[in-house]
Design an enzyme around this catalytic site. Sequence first.
Site, short mmCIF file in Angstrom:
data_model
loop_
_atom_site.label_atom_id
_atom_site.label_comp_id
_atom_site.label_asym_id
_atom_site.label_seq_id
_atom_site.Cartn_x
_atom_site.Cartn_y
_atom_site.Cartn_z
N ASP A 21 0.83 -1.21 0.00
CA ASP A 21 0.00 0.00 0.00
C ASP A 21 0.87 1.27 0.00
OD1 ASP A 21 -2.31 1.47 0.03
OD2 ASP A 21 -2.68 1.23 2.18
N ASN A 69 -10.55 -3.16 -6.52
CA ASN A 69 -9.74 -2.21 -7.32
C ASN A 69 -10.31 -1.96 -8.72
OD1 ASN A 69 -6.48 -3.20 -5.97
ND2 ASN A 69 -7.79 -1.50 -5.38
C1 FPP Z 1 -2.03 0.17 -3.28
O1 FPP Z 1 -1.54 1.50 -3.33
C2 FPP Z 1 -1.48 -0.63 -4.37
C3 FPP Z 1 -2.23 -1.20 -5.37
C4 FPP Z 1 -3.68 -1.05 -5.46
C5 FPP Z 1 -1.61 -1.98 -6.45
C6 FPP Z 1 -0.31 -2.68 -6.19
C7 FPP Z 1 0.43 -2.81 -7.47
C8 FPP Z 1 1.77 -2.76 -7.63
C9 FPP Z 1 2.69 -2.68 -6.49
C10 FPP Z 1 2.42 -2.75 -8.98
C11 FPP Z 1 2.10 -3.86 -9.91
C12 FPP Z 1 2.19 -5.23 -9.30
C13 FPP Z 1 3.01 -6.23 -9.71
C14 FPP Z 1 2.92 -7.58 -9.07
C15 FPP Z 1 4.03 -6.06 -10.76
P1 FPP Z 1 -2.57 2.72 -3.43
O2 FPP Z 1 -2.65 3.14 -4.84
O3 FPP Z 1 -3.88 2.32 -2.82
O4 FPP Z 1 -1.85 3.79 -2.55
P2 FPP Z 1 -2.55 4.99 -1.74
O5 FPP Z 1 -3.28 4.34 -0.59
O6 FPP Z 1 -1.38 5.79 -1.31
O7 FPP Z 1 -3.45 5.70 -2.69
#
Ligand code: FPP
Length: 249
Positions: A21, A69
């Site tokens: 996250d 998501n």
């Molecule tokens: C949460 O951060 C993260 C995600 C919803 C996606 C995770 C994806 C990756 C790390 C990259 C692609 C994955 C792979 C396996 C190559 P957020 O966007 O919710 O962060 P925030 O809470 O700060 O908005």
Amino acid sequence: MSVDQSGLPSLLPRHVAIIMDGNGRWAQRRGLARVEGHRQGAQSVRKVVRAAREVGLRALTLYAFSAQNWARPPEEVGTLMQLLRDFLIEERPEIMDNAIRLTTIGDVDRMPDFVRDPLEALMRDSAGNRAMTLCLALSYGGRESIISTTRALCELAARGALKPADVNDERFSAMLQTGGMPQLDLLVRTSGEVRLSNFLLWEAAYAELYFTDTLWPDFGKEEFLHALESFKGRERRYGRTREQIKAVG
Ligand code: FPP
């Protein structure tokens, strides 16, 4: 020293799961678009998978895309799908060279073909690899997985293939998509949020939890090793007393 359910020393967790996250906040703090955070986050994925393999974890499960998501802006969903495809294509040689088996949990049928094609090819080709399992949670929800397992058990019972009285912890666990994996030992969440967000709800029942303020794009090998180190100091009691655990150990 911590002990596992069989009373054996458990210095290294066998199965670690991570809620990755903070990508959006990482980008916003730099005045960048949220997708830049995901791009950087994909680099952290590469570092952590490598570190997990180096230290000898049996299994690593990453919450790459939740069932919820899909509700994000279409361009953000599109970038995440592209990053997943890039990861599957670019990391394929390293995954194969390091005997890593790639698996998934979640409703993978919802993923677009341009992700599913390299995903299914790598899952098929890596199926015999034994050093570590890398499990990607894709279109995954913990409640959704509990519901679909419950539905499958109900269908067996309705066909007369299972007695309701035979439904127990062991059978339920085995029917989950995580059924073939070691039990979850350690669950990590980055970015300072302290909740499970529908991740591995059943599997986390006895997992140790590690929360850090570090945003996922800043999370690398060093902090991953720190999380593993903190696991060493945990005493896992599974509802028993400290004295009982010591007597077993
Ligand atoms: C949460 O951060 C993260 C995600 C919803 C996606 C995770 C994806 C990756 C790390 C990259 C692609 C994955 C792979 C396996 C190559 P957020 O966007 O919710 O962060 P925030 O809470 O700060 O908005």
